[in-house]
Design a protein around this motif. Structure first.
Motif, PDB file in Angstrom:
ATOM      1  N   LEU A 111       0.839  -1.208   0.000  1.00 12.01           N
ATOM      2  CA  LEU A 111       0.000   0.000   0.000  1.00 12.01           C
ATOM      3  C   LEU A 111       0.870   1.253   0.000  1.00 12.01           C
ATOM      4  O   LEU A 111       0.573   2.230  -0.711  1.00 12.01           O
ATOM      5  CB  LEU A 111      -0.918  -0.004   1.222  1.00 12.01           C
ATOM      6  N   CYS A 145      -9.717   9.347  -0.962  1.00 14.83           N
ATOM      7  CA  CYS A 145     -10.934   8.597  -0.628  1.00 14.83           C
ATOM      8  C   CYS A 145     -10.591   7.207  -0.101  1.00 14.83           C
ATOM      9  O   CYS A 145     -11.206   6.728   0.870  1.00 14.83           O
ATOM     10  CB  CYS A 145     -11.837   8.476  -1.856  1.00 14.83           C
ATOM     11  N   GLY A 146      -9.593   6.561  -0.743  1.00  9.78           N
ATOM     12  CA  GLY A 146      -9.187   5.233  -0.314  1.00  9.78           C
ATOM     13  C   GLY A 146      -8.630   5.221   1.094  1.00  9.78           C
ATOM     14  O   GLY A 146      -8.993   4.367   1.922  1.00  9.78           O
ATOM     15  N   ILE A 147      -7.751   6.179   1.400  1.00 12.22           N
ATOM     16  CA  ILE A 147      -7.171   6.278   2.742  1.00 12.22           C
ATOM     17  C   ILE A 147      -8.246   6.675   3.760  1.00 12.22           C
ATOM     18  O   ILE A 147      -8.293   6.127   4.876  1.00 12.22           O
ATOM     19  CB  ILE A 147      -6.016   7.310   2.760  1.00 12.22           C
ATOM     20  N   SER A 148      -9.122   7.590   3.372  1.00 15.44           N
ATOM     21  CA  SER A 148     -10.185   8.046   4.280  1.00 15.44           C
ATOM     22  C   SER A 148     -11.129   6.904   4.643  1.00 15.44           C
ATOM     23  O   SER A 148     -11.556   6.782   5.799  1.00 15.44           O
ATOM     24  CB  SER A 148     -10.981   9.191   3.638  1.00 15.44           C
ATOM     25  N   TYR A 149     -11.437   6.061   3.658  1.00 15.52           N
ATOM     26  CA  TYR A 149     -12.317   4.926   3.928  1.00 15.52           C
ATOM     27  C   TYR A 149     -11.666   3.961   4.912  1.00 15.52           C
ATOM     28  O   TYR A 149     -12.324   3.407   5.800  1.00 15.52           O
ATOM     29  CB  TYR A 149     -12.649   4.207   2.624  1.00 15.52           C
ATOM     30  N   MET A 150     -10.366   3.763   4.772  1.00 14.44           N
ATOM     31  CA  MET A 150      -9.645   2.883   5.681  1.00 14.44           C
ATOM     32  C   MET A 150      -9.628   3.464   7.095  1.00 14.44           C
ATOM     33  O   MET A 150      -9.812   2.737   8.086  1.00 14.44           O
ATOM     34  CB  MET A 150      -8.206   2.670   5.168  1.00 14.44           C
ATOM     35  N   SER A 153     -13.122   3.131   8.610  1.00 19.00           N
ATOM     36  CA  SER A 153     -13.477   1.748   8.946  1.00 19.00           C
ATOM     37  C   SER A 153     -12.674   1.200  10.119  1.00 19.00           C
ATOM     38  O   SER A 153     -13.212   0.501  10.982  1.00 19.00           O
ATOM     39  CB  SER A 153     -13.280   0.845   7.726  1.00 19.00           C
ATOM     40  N   VAL A 279     -12.548  -3.906   3.587  1.00 20.61           N
ATOM     41  CA  VAL A 279     -12.077  -2.529   3.738  1.00 20.61           C
ATOM     42  C   VAL A 279     -10.835  -2.297   2.883  1.00 20.61           C
ATOM     43  O   VAL A 279     -10.736  -1.316   2.132  1.00 20.61           O
ATOM     44  CB  VAL A 279     -11.776  -2.212   5.222  1.00 20.61           C
ATOM     45  N   LYS A 280      -9.868  -3.213   2.997  1.00 20.82           N
ATOM     46  CA  LYS A 280      -8.645  -3.095   2.191  1.00 20.82           C
ATOM     47  C   LYS A 280      -8.969  -3.210   0.711  1.00 20.82           C
ATOM     48  O   LYS A 280      -8.370  -2.514  -0.126  1.00 20.82           O
ATOM     49  CB  LYS A 280      -7.629  -4.163   2.605  1.00 20.82           C
ATOM     50  N   SER A 283     -10.334   0.163  -0.442  1.00 17.52           N
ATOM     51  CA  SER A 283      -9.282   1.188  -0.418  1.00 17.52           C
ATOM     52  C   SER A 283      -8.279   0.981  -1.544  1.00 17.52           C
ATOM     53  O   SER A 283      -7.925   1.922  -2.262  1.00 17.52           O
ATOM     54  CB  SER A 283      -8.569   1.167   0.935  1.00 17.52           C
TER      55      SER A 283
END
Length: 310
Positions: A111, A145-150, A153, A279-280, A283
């Protein structure tokens, strides 16, 4: 004209092959670190720095080049100082990377290298006056957005991946202002840190806190050799990469750089059985989509540059 075109095509092919090989080696690096589970990261980093100098000296000999002289270094003190700064920045990135490799966090390392281009884009805008294309803007938004979702969650930032990606991008920014060639700058970086690494290892030995050196004194050399081997294992890809830069385009290198985190991702999920949840998946998918948009945008420009002249 045909001869020159053939030579250029051959050189470009060799450059592309060297670049691909360097990213392949970087991508397969987790396999080496599986032999060092729960390693002492400080001691491992010290061994890597200390033995980087003789390894780079061997590289210069094999390439038929001379090591940077004191006169050359004195002639460009600014670059030497920047090499010192770059070495400190790289220590943070490599510390995070090595910890991930030796503590079952290869997915976090993957990542980190996937989001590294997004940090590089941001630094280019802030410090180099770069202008973002539409695809790059979308990639940055999707990455956020990807980092924020992680974070939403899991309730925490992916510090390991963020530190790797951000500090490696800072290292790249610092290298932009160093006037030495790639191999020379890497050697200078190691030379500047070598005394610190040597003093630290001597202190560990003198205070009887080094398990690695103590076991080697008892005749168990395997772990010591693995610690020493971390220097050539991490520097070999960099050497091939430095040779590749001379013979291929930065656009091609930019597209091929995703070979490394992709291989690390596959190793983490398929070989090391690291947990890859929904989640991963979301993201990574958002970040991958942004990187794919940038790659698709770069392809037409790359075709124009590599098209052979008639």
């Amino acid at each position: 004209m045909q001869s020159n075109t053939a030579n250029t095509a051959s050189s470009t092919f060799q450059g592309n092959a060297l670049a691909a090989f360097s990213f392949l080696l970087w991508g397969l690096m987790p396999l080496y670190y599986q032999f060092l589970p729960n390693a002492d990261i400080n001691e491992l980093l010290a061994f890597r720095i200390l033995f980087s100098v003789p390894f780079m000296a061997l590289v210069f000999i094999l390439l038929g080049r001379s090591m940077p002289s004191l006169a050359e270094l004195k002639a460009d003190k600014r670059s030497v100082l920047l090499c010192g700064l770059a070495s400190l920045i790289m220590c943070v990135s490599w510390y995070s990377f090595t910890w991930a490799m030796t503590h079952g966090q290869v997915l976090a390392a993957s990542l980190g290298f996937f989001i590294n281009p997004l940090f590089a884009i941001a630094l280019g805008v802030l410090f180099l006056g770069d202008k973002l294309s539409a695809a790059q803007k979308m990639a940055v938004v999707l990455g956020i957005c990807g980092i924020s979702y992680m974070v939403y969650s899991y309730g925490e930032l992916p510090w390991l991946a963020l530190s790797m990606g951000s500090f490696f991008a800072l290292y790249g920014l610092c290298k932009k202002f160093i006037r030495f060639d790639s191999l020379t700058s890497v050697t200078v970086e190691a030379l500047l840190l070598m005394p610190v690494a040597a003093i630290y290892l001597m202190w560990l030995w003198g205070s009887d806190q080094s398990v690695v050196i103590s076991s080697a004194m008892s005749g168990e050399l395997a772990t010591l050799l693995l610690y020493i081997g971390s220097a050539p294992v991490t520097l070999m890809p960099l050497v091939f990469f430095a040779l590749a830069i001379r013979a291929t385009s930065l656009s091609m290198i930019g597209l091929m750089q995703y070979v490394e985190p992709s291989l690390q991702f596959l190793l983490a999920v398929l070989v090391f059985n690291e947990h890859f949840d929904q989640v991963k998946a979301v993201s990574f998918a958002l970040i991958w989509t942004g990187l794919l948009l940038c790659s698709l945008e770069a392809l037409p420009k790359l075709r124009k540059k590599t098209k052979a002249p008639v």
